[in-house]
Design an enzyme around this catalytic site. Sequence first.
Site, short mmCIF file in Angstrom:
data_model
loop_
_atom_site.label_atom_id
_atom_site.label_comp_id
_atom_site.label_asym_id
_atom_site.label_seq_id
_atom_site.Cartn_x
_atom_site.Cartn_y
_atom_site.Cartn_z
N SER A 47 -12.40 -11.90 18.09
CA SER A 47 -11.46 -11.87 16.98
C SER A 47 -11.77 -10.67 16.08
O SER A 47 -11.69 -9.54 16.56
CB SER A 47 -11.52 -13.21 16.22
OG SER A 47 -10.39 -13.39 15.41
N MET A 48 -12.12 -10.85 14.81
CA MET A 48 -12.46 -9.70 13.98
C MET A 48 -13.54 -8.85 14.63
O MET A 48 -13.54 -7.62 14.51
CB MET A 48 -12.94 -10.17 12.61
CG MET A 48 -13.30 -9.04 11.65
SD MET A 48 -14.11 -9.60 10.11
CE MET A 48 -15.82 -9.75 10.68
#
Length: 249
Positions: free
Chosen positions: A96-97
């Site tokens: 994700s991030m």
Amino acid sequence: MIESAVDSRWFRRYPPPDGDVARRLVCLPHAGGAASAFHGWADHFASGVEVLATRYPGRQERIAEECITGMPELADAVTEALLPLLDVPVYLFGHSMGASLGYEVALRLERDHGVRLAGLFVSARKAPHRVNPEPTYLGGDEALIQEVLGLGGTEAQLIRDPDLFELVMPALRADFRIVGTYRAQPGHPVHCPVVGYVGDRDGGIDPVDMAAWADVAAASFDLTVFPGDHFYLLGERDALLRDLAARLV
């Protein structure tokens, strides 16, 4: 390699049992996540693979430190911490991030230090030139809480605990600001193999989104789709680690 070369502020180190490091897998947590997300991963890899779980400021062992709230600052700091560790091939895995962060670190290593990663593994995140503004952080804590609860994962359990809520929220606020201010940019390529992973029921990203990483993969790109949602890597951990282990060569 000597152990002191690893910056213990930034990395939780899981060395091979025999101490002979032939390659490194550096893991980058998701928004609100911590190094503990990768506990036990090292047990699934062949001898010679050292796993480094990245410690972002403002959580767990670094709870007293101020969180970083911008992607450029975080990418600069992680890149700097990695420089002493490039004596063997280095792979990055970001969820994700963490996938966006891995891409930014890969660019900095190539552009500023002439170093090409052995591989970049990106999970459950749109390619950098397709990232859309995610202004969740502008809605305050209630918006963050609803977003985290919707995504699931360990942090969803933590924010339900009144005793842990105030410990978890600063990291969530900071990381969602990073996500919310990281804007789409031209697709500058990285020159290492790139592999994408995604769950087939992820409500925020689908395999077509992940396939766009091929646009910034100058060497090669491969995509693996697992059963599951945004945190497919919890239920499908063993299958994911088998796939990663086969690529750490």
